[in-house]
Design an enzyme around this catalytic site. Structure first.
Site: not given
Ligand code: NAD
Length: 473
Positions: A170, A201, A203, A207, A245, A379
């Site tokens: 996803k 779709g 999150g 998700g 991550e 962040e």
């Molecule tokens: P996000 O947490 O908003 O979304 C990440 C993914 O999770 C998306 O696919 C989203 O649809 C899904 N998601 C969101 N809420 C969910 C839920 N309640 N249940 C299941 N799935 C859900 O993050 P983003 O805005 O896409 O990415 C940026 C963030 O990701 C930053 O905080 C960044 O630091 C972090 N990041 C971490 C790493 C790492 O390896 N540690 C790498 C890249 C990005």
């Protein structure tokens, strides 16, 4: 326009259950560049069921067979490098030349790397009267963010497939297009039906349905700490194995014997990569107090050298951020830094001159940042650097570790042993010493609220393997 109106489930492109779509924006033009299905629980259920149905056979294939499949998939992705680079440059805002390498070529290499990694895994060992075997952990939910979309998908899909798991991917709703190329590559590489499934779709719908699904055994999540916390809580209801991550607020530490100009140049460029939309971005620059003003000036000079523009324009060295909503968050963080009294030495929350469209943010440097300020703690995920002064090496280590996160760090010193000594004291999953580069075979992941588990290389396989003891007579 790239219109994707089908999901990849059970080896076929199938229409989604609902008729909702998610539009994908071009970060530089603010125009819609594509759309994907807004999948939900019904689609997730079909995908997880297909993954479960494929698991028994796939998990029993030979190591050699799976190694060949991931190698073929790596080759198929190699052929797609220019296409992936172009799509992701537009979705995310990374300049094309960099996107071609990092967003396109890197995932192809990571995928291919799992052929030889897999062949080296010890799958069986004798411990006394027991035969201890490693086997595939089951059906994997791979949930990924938007900043390095294909790389993050491959960092889960490659080891999962190599281990013998089946996957429901996803991808992020912000940058989902390269995931479709991955599914096409899987078809081309001859992956059996149901081994890799793709559901796009949001999150909150697709998700969460995936994390909660009874057929899912393992959840591998990359994204924000806020969402990671929810994912871990939801997965705990059915005791699923989870890898997280998450976010970071990573420091680079310049020691007093370092070449200041080289160190600052390297630290600023690492921070600004992909317009700061990098989980491992060194968004805090820690310098000895007596070098602070010079460091801030040098940082402002580096930032002034960036050419902002459309990522597809070859002269661009810094692109926009991925969405209008994200730009507003970054601008608010910059305004917050000003309001809390940090000294703005470059950039600011205004639209950069000469760019009347596109979700651009001026690369921004704050000096004289106090450890308690929001810009030193939270962040931003944009092109924003906070310069903090420290007093002595112990203070540098204390400040570097003064965060709820622990993803990455950098250390600069003329003395390699001294730099290594400081690196060992930093509570972070990855520390670059004197600009040591990214290694796609080294474990990648965080300490503290940056998550748990490791991706890439042989450590990246662990999340997808179970251990079983067979007691022999
Ligand atoms: P996000 O947490 O908003 O979304 C990440 C993914 O999770 C998306 O696919 C989203 O649809 C899904 N998601 C969101 N809420 C969910 C839920 N309640 N249940 C299941 N799935 C859900 O993050 P983003 O805005 O896409 O990415 C940026 C963030 O990701 C930053 O905080 C960044 O630091 C972090 N990041 C971490 C790493 C790492 O390896 N540690 C790498 C890249 C990005």
């Amino acid at each position: 326009m790239i219109v994707r109106d089908a999901l990849f489930i059970g080896g076929s492109w199938v229409p989604p259950a609902g008729d909702g779509v998610i539009e994908v924006g071009n970060a530089a033009t603010e125009e819609v560049m594509g759309s994907v299905p807004d999948g939900g629980p019904v689609d997730v259920d079909r995908a997880a069921t297909a993954a479960r149905a494929a698991f028994d056979e796939w998990s029993r294939t030979s190591v050699d067979e799976r190694a060949k499949v991931v190698e073929r998939l790596g080759e198929a992705l190699s052929a797609l490098v220019p296409e992936v680079g172009t799509v992701v440059a537009q979705e995310v805002g990374m300049p094309l030349s960099m996107a071609t390498v990092i967003q396109g070529a890197l995932p192809a290499l990571v995928m291919g790397s799992y052929g030889s990694i897999l062949r080296e895994v010890v799958f069986e060992e004798r411990i006394g009267s027991s035969l201890v075997v490693r086997e595939a952990a089951g059906v994997v939910a791979a949930i990924t963010p938007w900043n390095y979309p294909l790389h993050q998908a491959v960092a889960k899909v490659a080891p999962a497939l190599a281990a013998g798991c089946t996957v429901v991917l996803k991808p992020s709703e912000v940058a989902p297009l390269s995931a479709f190329l991955l599914a096409e590559a899987a078809e081309e590489a001859g992956l059996p039906p149901g081994v890799l499934n793709l559901v796009t779709g949001r999150g909150s719908a697709a998700g969460e349905a995936l994390v909660a699904h009874p057929e899912v055994d393992v959840v591998s999540f990359t994204g924000s700490t806020t969402a990671g916390r929810k994912v871990a809580a939801l997965a705990a209801q059915s005791i699923k194995r989870v890898t997280l991550e998450l976010s970071g607020k990573s420091p680079s530490v310049v020691l007093d014997d370092a070449d200041l100009s080289e160190a600052v140049n390297s630290a600023v460029r690492q921070c600004m990569l992909n317009s700061g939309q990098t989980c491992i971005a060194w968004s805090r620059l820690l310098v000895p107090r007596h070098m602070h003003d010079q460091a801030a000036e040098l940082a402002a000079d580096v930032v002034a050298s960036y050419v902002l523009g459309d990522p597809l324009n070859p002269s661009t060295t810094l692109g926009p951020v991925a969405t209008g909503a994200h730009r507003e968050r970054v601008r608010a963080a910059i305004q917050g830094g000003v309001d809390e009294g940090a000294t703005l030495v470059a950039g600011g929350s205004h639209q950069p001159d000469g760019l009347d469209r596109g979700w651009f943010v001026s690369p921004t440097v704050f000096a004289g940042v106090e450890p308690g300020m929001t810009v030193a703690r939270e962040e931003v995920f944009g092109p924003v650097l906070a310069v903090l002064p420290y007093d002595g090496e112990d203070d540098a280590v204390r400040l570097a570790n003064d965060t709820i996160y622990g993803l990455s760090a950098g250390v600069f010193s003329a003395d390699r042993e001294r730099a290594l000594g400081v690196a060992r004291r930093l509570r972070a999953g990855m520390v670059d010493v004197n600009g040591g580069g990214f290694n796609l075979l080294a474990p990648f992941g965080g300490f503290k609220q940056s998550g748990y588990g490791r991706e890439l290389g042989r450590h990246g396989l662990e999340a997808y393997l179970e251990t079983k003891s067979l007691q022999l007579p």
